[in-house]
Design a protein around this motif. Structure first.
Motif, PDB file in Angstrom:
ATOM      1  N   GLU A 289       0.028  -4.070  -2.468  1.00 37.72           N
ATOM      2  CA  GLU A 289       1.295  -4.798  -2.539  1.00 37.72           C
ATOM      3  C   GLU A 289       2.236  -4.355  -1.421  1.00 37.72           C
ATOM      4  O   GLU A 289       2.915  -5.177  -0.796  1.00 37.72           O
ATOM      5  N   VAL A 290       2.268  -3.044  -1.156  1.00 39.64           N
ATOM      6  CA  VAL A 290       3.104  -2.528  -0.072  1.00 39.64           C
ATOM      7  C   VAL A 290       2.661  -3.113   1.266  1.00 39.64           C
ATOM      8  O   VAL A 290       3.479  -3.600   2.059  1.00 39.64           O
ATOM      9  N   MET A 291       1.350  -3.102   1.520  1.00 35.63           N
ATOM     10  CA  MET A 291       0.815  -3.603   2.788  1.00 35.63           C
ATOM     11  C   MET A 291       1.072  -5.109   2.937  1.00 35.63           C
ATOM     12  O   MET A 291       1.212  -5.614   4.041  1.00 35.63           O
ATOM     13  N   ARG A 292       1.148  -5.791   1.830  1.00 36.49           N
ATOM     14  CA  ARG A 292       1.362  -7.248   1.868  1.00 36.49           C
ATOM     15  C   ARG A 292       2.808  -7.601   2.212  1.00 36.49           C
ATOM     16  O   ARG A 292       3.059  -8.533   2.980  1.00 36.49           O
ATOM     17  N   TYR A 293       3.764  -6.859   1.657  1.00 34.44           N
ATOM     18  CA  TYR A 293       5.164  -7.243   1.792  1.00 34.44           C
ATOM     19  C   TYR A 293       5.937  -6.477   2.855  1.00 34.44           C
ATOM     20  O   TYR A 293       6.995  -6.931   3.302  1.00 34.44           O
ATOM     21  N   LYS A 294       5.480  -5.320   3.264  1.00 31.47           N
ATOM     22  CA  LYS A 294       6.268  -4.519   4.204  1.00 31.47           C
ATOM     23  C   LYS A 294       6.313  -5.172   5.583  1.00 31.47           C
ATOM     24  O   LYS A 294       5.347  -5.808   6.016  1.00 31.47           O
ATOM     25  N   PRO A 295       7.420  -5.020   6.313  1.00 34.51           N
ATOM     26  CA  PRO A 295       7.458  -5.477   7.706  1.00 34.51           C
ATOM     27  C   PRO A 295       6.476  -4.649   8.545  1.00 34.51           C
ATOM     28  O   PRO A 295       6.213  -3.480   8.244  1.00 34.51           O
TER      29      PRO A 295
END
Length: 377
Positions: A233-239
């Motif tokens: 989820e972090v890798m999907r949404y982070k800039p």
């Protein structure tokens, strides 16, 4: 005349039959040759793909990671991170009480905190989903409103003598919000904030929050998430410009591939590499096998990744010195007092402003090269 017509017809029929037979024979031999050729071509193609795929994947990962380099290049070398906001001698983990000591008394390079969200949308610091492990409350953070959570005693279980005394009970140390930490971080423009995500479904709102606080593009944020589902989820949404450390499954696969000399087939998709110093604190009590090695650090560096080391071993001066000798780029410790003194000595920085030196001078030991050489983690 009739005879000539019949002879001509018969000859044409015979010729066509022979032509079909010849064509059929050629077709059969051609098919056989084609089959024989495919039997060699397919395995060869599979080998080529197997060898090329890791290189191609690493190329695309490196392209994405280039956007993080401004953030990563700003980190001191090596950087010291206060794990869970400090903890250790400073006080209860993930509290403003400990974070302030890490910032003002020690001056750490990175404040690492665990982020969750309350029922009414307030970002709260706590490592465990349940409240009973660190406070006098019960239930889960995600199921309670902040007005109820802020009444709990975050110093309830803090002890330095294995439960004989609890010196911070009833002293007013409560759970901490991300807002409180951000306000303190803004007063320290060179300090990084490492957000370890401990709850699913909060990334979109967290990104918006950081943007509102003018931190999203500050090149001072690092993300991490140990559970694989949260890490995805972090890798999907982070800039793209904000780095992220790997989940626990990726770390285990890295270690296994390196031990089996199969690291070629292990492209690094994350922007940084986090490795445990040893198995201490992760396996059965009393079991401690050293994991970190210089070859691991060199492998990550060859792929353009900074290496952060963590684990309870980083609470000891001799292990901090050993990790530095192996070339790590950052250290996470529950004892920022010990870690910071050693790292500042390594970087040649003055120690005069370290207030903790007067309080915990007896906790620091002078490390010699023989101490490091003889260490058997």
């Amino acid at each position: 005349k009739m005879r000539r017509v019949l002879q001509k017809t018969f000859s044409a029929s015979l010729f066509n039959k022979r032509k079909r037979m010849s064509s059929s024979s050629y077709s059969t031999s051609s098919a056989g040759g084609s089959y024989l050729s495919l039997s060699y071509t397919i395995p060869l193609l599979l080998v080529v793909v197997a060898l090329a795929a890791p290189k191609i994947a690493q190329h695309f990962y490196n392209k994405r990671q280039e956007k993080c380099r401004k953030t990563l290049s700003s980190l001191p070398q090596p950087a010291g991170a206060s794990h869970r906001g400090g903890g250790g001698l400073f006080g209860p983990e993930n509290t403003l009480y400990s974070v302030k000591q890490s910032l003002y008394d020690v001056g750490v390079d990175i404040i690492e905190i665990d982020v969750q969200r309350s029922k009414d949308g307030v970002f709260v610091l706590n490592h465990d989903a349940e409240l009973a492990h660190t406070t006098n409350g019960e239930g889960f953070i995600k199921d309670q409103n902040w007005n109820d959570l802020k009444k709990l005693d975050a110093g309830y279980f803090y002890t330095l003598d294995q439960g004989k005394t609890y010196p911070l009970r009833g002293t007013g140390i409560g759970l901490c919000t991300l807002d409180e930490v951000v306000d303190e971080i803004k007063k320290h423009p060179k300090t990084f904030l490492y957000l370890d995500i401990k709850q699913g479904g909060i990334m979109p709102d967290l990104i918006s929050y950081l943007d509102q606080k003018s931190l999203l593009h500050s090149n001072r944020i690092i993300f991490g998430a140990v559970p694989s589902q949260y890490n995805r989820e972090v890798m999907r949404y982070k800039p793209d410009h904000i780095p992220c450390t790997p989940d626990w499954i990726t770390v285990v696969l890295m270690i296994i591939s390196l031990k089996l000399h199969l690291s070629y087939f292990m492209p690094i998709k994350h922007d940084m590499v986090g490795l445990p110093y040893s198995t201490g604190g992760f396996l059965a009590a009393g079991t401690s096998l050293k994991i970190l090695s210089k070859s691991m650090v060199d492998w990550a560096h060859s792929r353009g990744r900074k290496v952060m080391v963590f684990g309870p071993d980083m609470n000891y001066d001799v292990c901090v010195a050993d990790a530095y000798r192996m070339g790590v780029d950052g250290i996470f410790s529950d004892r920022p007092d010990i870690m910071s003194k050693r790292l500042r000595q390594i970087r040649g920085e003055p120690l005069d402003h370290l207030n903790v030196g007067k309080t915990w001078q007896d906790e620091w030991r002078k490390v010699t090269q023989s101490d490091v050489d003889n260490y058997r983690g």
